[in-house]
Design an enzyme around this catalytic site. Structure first.
Site, PDB file in Angstrom:
ATOM      1  N   SER A 123     -74.072 -42.405 -54.838  1.00  0.00           N
ATOM      2  CA  SER A 123     -74.746 -41.565 -53.840  1.00  0.00           C
ATOM      3  C   SER A 123     -74.608 -40.095 -54.230  1.00  0.00           C
ATOM      4  O   SER A 123     -73.567 -39.669 -54.750  1.00  0.00           O
ATOM      5  CB  SER A 123     -74.097 -41.783 -52.468  1.00  0.00           C
ATOM      6  OG  SER A 123     -74.486 -40.768 -51.577  1.00  0.00           O
ATOM      7  N   TYR A 152     -66.851 -43.098 -47.102  1.00  0.00           N
ATOM      8  CA  TYR A 152     -68.074 -43.434 -47.837  1.00  0.00           C
ATOM      9  C   TYR A 152     -68.150 -42.661 -49.165  1.00  0.00           C
ATOM     10  O   TYR A 152     -68.395 -43.245 -50.230  1.00  0.00           O
ATOM     11  CB  TYR A 152     -69.291 -43.125 -46.965  1.00  0.00           C
ATOM     12  CG  TYR A 152     -70.610 -43.414 -47.634  1.00  0.00           C
ATOM     13  CD1 TYR A 152     -71.096 -44.715 -47.733  1.00  0.00           C
ATOM     14  CD2 TYR A 152     -71.371 -42.394 -48.206  1.00  0.00           C
ATOM     15  CE1 TYR A 152     -72.296 -44.987 -48.363  1.00  0.00           C
ATOM     16  CE2 TYR A 152     -72.577 -42.656 -48.832  1.00  0.00           C
ATOM     17  CZ  TYR A 152     -73.031 -43.947 -48.910  1.00  0.00           C
ATOM     18  OH  TYR A 152     -74.225 -44.219 -49.538  1.00  0.00           O
ATOM     19  N   LYS A 155     -68.119 -44.139 -53.016  1.00  0.00           N
ATOM     20  CA  LYS A 155     -69.234 -43.973 -53.956  1.00  0.00           C
ATOM     21  C   LYS A 155     -68.808 -43.197 -55.207  1.00  0.00           C
ATOM     22  O   LYS A 155     -69.422 -43.318 -56.271  1.00  0.00           O
ATOM     23  CB  LYS A 155     -70.411 -43.290 -53.248  1.00  0.00           C
ATOM     24  CG  LYS A 155     -71.061 -44.178 -52.176  1.00  0.00           C
ATOM     25  CD  LYS A 155     -71.668 -45.443 -52.784  1.00  0.00           C
ATOM     26  CE  LYS A 155     -72.376 -46.319 -51.775  1.00  0.00           C
ATOM     27  NZ  LYS A 155     -73.043 -47.484 -52.367  1.00  0.00           N
TER      28      LYS A 155
HETATM   29  N1  LIG Z   1     -80.334 -44.457 -47.481  1.00  0.00           N
HETATM   30  C1  LIG Z   1     -79.789 -43.438 -48.123  1.00  0.00           C
HETATM   31  O1  LIG Z   1     -80.041 -42.269 -47.834  1.00  0.00           O
HETATM   32  C2  LIG Z   1     -78.821 -43.684 -49.256  1.00  0.00           C
HETATM   33  C3  LIG Z   1     -78.426 -42.591 -50.040  1.00  0.00           C
HETATM   34  C4  LIG Z   1     -77.540 -42.792 -51.083  1.00  0.00           C
HETATM   35  C5  LIG Z   1     -77.071 -44.055 -51.367  1.00  0.00           C
HETATM   36  N2  LIG Z   1     -77.470 -45.103 -50.581  1.00  0.00           N
HETATM   37  C6  LIG Z   1     -76.945 -46.419 -50.927  1.00  0.00           C
HETATM   38  O2  LIG Z   1     -78.042 -47.298 -51.123  1.00  0.00           O
HETATM   39  C7  LIG Z   1     -77.673 -48.608 -50.705  1.00  0.00           C
HETATM   40  C8  LIG Z   1     -78.641 -49.120 -49.643  1.00  0.00           C
HETATM   41  O3  LIG Z   1     -78.689 -48.194 -48.570  1.00  0.00           O
HETATM   42  P1  LIG Z   1     -79.502 -48.491 -47.232  1.00  0.00           P
HETATM   43  O4  LIG Z   1     -79.900 -47.184 -46.673  1.00  0.00           O
HETATM   44  O5  LIG Z   1     -80.518 -49.518 -47.482  1.00  0.00           O
HETATM   45  O6  LIG Z   1     -78.297 -49.090 -46.334  1.00  0.00           O
HETATM   46  P2  LIG Z   1     -78.295 -50.196 -45.186  1.00  0.00           P
HETATM   47  O7  LIG Z   1     -77.035 -49.963 -44.404  1.00  0.00           O
HETATM   48  O8  LIG Z   1     -79.597 -50.186 -44.449  1.00  0.00           O
HETATM   49  O9  LIG Z   1     -78.224 -51.577 -45.968  1.00  0.00           O
HETATM   50  C9  LIG Z   1     -77.033 -52.087 -46.488  1.00  0.00           C
HETATM   51  C10 LIG Z   1     -77.184 -53.587 -46.655  1.00  0.00           C
HETATM   52  O10 LIG Z   1     -75.947 -54.088 -47.168  1.00  0.00           O
HETATM   53  C11 LIG Z   1     -75.616 -55.253 -46.444  1.00  0.00           C
HETATM   54  N3  LIG Z   1     -74.166 -55.461 -46.451  1.00  0.00           N
HETATM   55  C12 LIG Z   1     -73.221 -54.764 -45.789  1.00  0.00           C
HETATM   56  N4  LIG Z   1     -72.015 -55.293 -46.015  1.00  0.00           N
HETATM   57  C13 LIG Z   1     -72.209 -56.350 -46.840  1.00  0.00           C
HETATM   58  C14 LIG Z   1     -71.343 -57.320 -47.419  1.00  0.00           C
HETATM   59  N5  LIG Z   1     -70.026 -57.317 -47.180  1.00  0.00           N
HETATM   60  N6  LIG Z   1     -71.883 -58.253 -48.235  1.00  0.00           N
HETATM   61  C15 LIG Z   1     -73.217 -58.281 -48.470  1.00  0.00           C
HETATM   62  N7  LIG Z   1     -74.085 -57.416 -47.926  1.00  0.00           N
HETATM   63  C16 LIG Z   1     -73.580 -56.462 -47.119  1.00  0.00           C
HETATM   64  C17 LIG Z   1     -76.130 -55.028 -45.043  1.00  0.00           C
HETATM   65  O11 LIG Z   1     -76.283 -56.247 -44.340  1.00  0.00           O
HETATM   66  C18 LIG Z   1     -77.440 -54.319 -45.327  1.00  0.00           C
HETATM   67  O12 LIG Z   1     -78.505 -55.232 -45.495  1.00  0.00           O
HETATM   68  C19 LIG Z   1     -76.225 -48.517 -50.229  1.00  0.00           C
HETATM   69  O13 LIG Z   1     -75.367 -48.788 -51.324  1.00  0.00           O
HETATM   70  C20 LIG Z   1     -76.111 -47.072 -49.841  1.00  0.00           C
HETATM   71  O14 LIG Z   1     -74.771 -46.631 -49.879  1.00  0.00           O
HETATM   72  C21 LIG Z   1     -78.324 -44.951 -49.530  1.00  0.00           C
END
Ligand SMILES: NC(=O)c1ccc[n+]([C@@H]2O[C@H](COP(=O)([O-])OP(=O)(O)OC[C@H]3O[C@@H](n4cnc5c(N)ncnc54)[C@H](O)[C@@H]3O)[C@@H](O)[C@H]2O)c1
Length: 268
Positions: free
Chosen positions: A161, A174, A178
């Site tokens: 991230s 978090y 990351k």
């Molecule tokens: N959205 C953003 O702005 C952003 C920015 C930087 C990084 N990210 C990273 O991108 C990825 C996806 O982000 P997002 O916004 O879709 O998040 P989100 O929270 O919508 O989705 C996360 C998914 O992971 C699943 N999950 C959680 N714990 C789990 C476990 N123990 N086993 C299996 N699955 C599990 C959840 O059920 C969910 O479907 C994540 O790694 C997040 O940290 C997101």
């Protein structure tokens, strides 16, 4: 080069295109948000997809969405923090598609997390974030390793991230998790390079999805936008080009790298 030339011969296209046709990709956390889009786009690009999520209903629904478009997908309910569950996930991919070429370590505890000073983060929440976001990525890599090693080919893409280089405050569990993903990516790349397996990470910026994110305010959106060189807020599709590239033979000379895909908000 040999690997790329082989792809060219097979596809009749450029050796340098991000071609994932015929590959099998496991996408964790693919039941919603960004992971869902990765899964859909891998399928649209011609890969078979193991749609994995802790929420099995969501995983099923994304796999059905892919099937309804004519793509190849199966769903697996998997907890990335549980080694038995990740082993079963890898077995399901192998069973369905006979191969595992790509692992996208996307699952994380993210959207449910609130923002507060680290002195107020409950220890069990801290530990859960480490367990899923850090240990989970390692366990998934461990689960696919025997198959990738045997094939002498694999692509592992870890999701970090841009909060790490930004040092975003009030989100310490978090951001720390990351940052660990970046260290893991570097060390794992050195361990696996000799096996033909690359390990890279992307650092997404602020990405808007359909999922409600209580920690995301308009003030934060504006702040991020002000930092970006490119002046629109990111959506999951803005990450897909880099993900497909890192999953394909075209990135065969790139490993251990962490790439910010964030509209230029941070420059690593
Ligand atoms: N959205 C953003 O702005 C952003 C920015 C930087 C990084 N990210 C990273 O991108 C990825 C996806 O982000 P997002 O916004 O879709 O998040 P989100 O929270 O919508 O989705 C996360 C998914 O992971 C699943 N999950 C959680 N714990 C789990 C476990 N123990 N086993 C299996 N699955 C599990 C959840 O059920 C969910 O479907 C994540 O790694 C997040 O940290 C997101």
């Amino acid at each position: 080069m040999a690997e790329q030339a082989e792809t060219t011969a097979a596809s009749g296209g450029s050796a340098f295109a991000a071609d994932v046709r015929g590959r099998c990709a496991i996408v964790t956390g693919a039941g919603q948000g960004i992971g869902r889009i990765y899964a859909l786009e891998f399928a649209r690009a011609g890969a078979s997809v193991l749609v994995s999520d802790l929420d099995g209903d969501n995983a099923e629904s994304v796999a059905s969405e892919i099937a309804s478009e004519g793509g190849r997908a199966v769903a697996a309910t998997a907890d990335v923090a549980d080694p038995e569950s990740t082993a079963a996930m890898a077995a399901a991919a192998l069973d369905a598609f006979g191969r595992i070429d790509v692992l996208i370590n996307n699952a994380a505890i993210f959207t449910p997390l609130g923002r507060c000073g680290f002195e107020d983060i409950a220890l069990d929440e801290w530990e859960a974030v480490m367990r899923v976001n850090v240990t989970g990525s390692m366990l998934c890599a461990r689960a696919v390793l025997p198959v990738m090693r045997a094939a002498r080919w694999g692509r592992i893409v870890n999701i970090s991230s841009s909060t790490v280089p930004l040092g975003l405050p009030y989100f310490l569990h978090y951001v720390t998790s990351k940052a660990a993903v970046i260290g893991m990516t570097r060390a794992m790349a050195r361990e696996l390079g000799g096996d033909g397996i690359t390990v890279n990470a992307i650092l997404p910026g602020l990405i808007e999805t359909e999922v409600d994110n209580p920690g995301r305010t308009d003030a934060l959106r504006q702040k991020v936008l002000d930092m970006q060189c490119i002046k629109f807020l990111g959506e999951p599709v803005n990450l897909v080009g880099m993900i497909l590239f890192l999953a394909s033979p075209a990135s065969g000379y790139l490993t251990g790298q962490s790439i910010a895909v964030d509209g230029g908000a941070v420059h690593l």
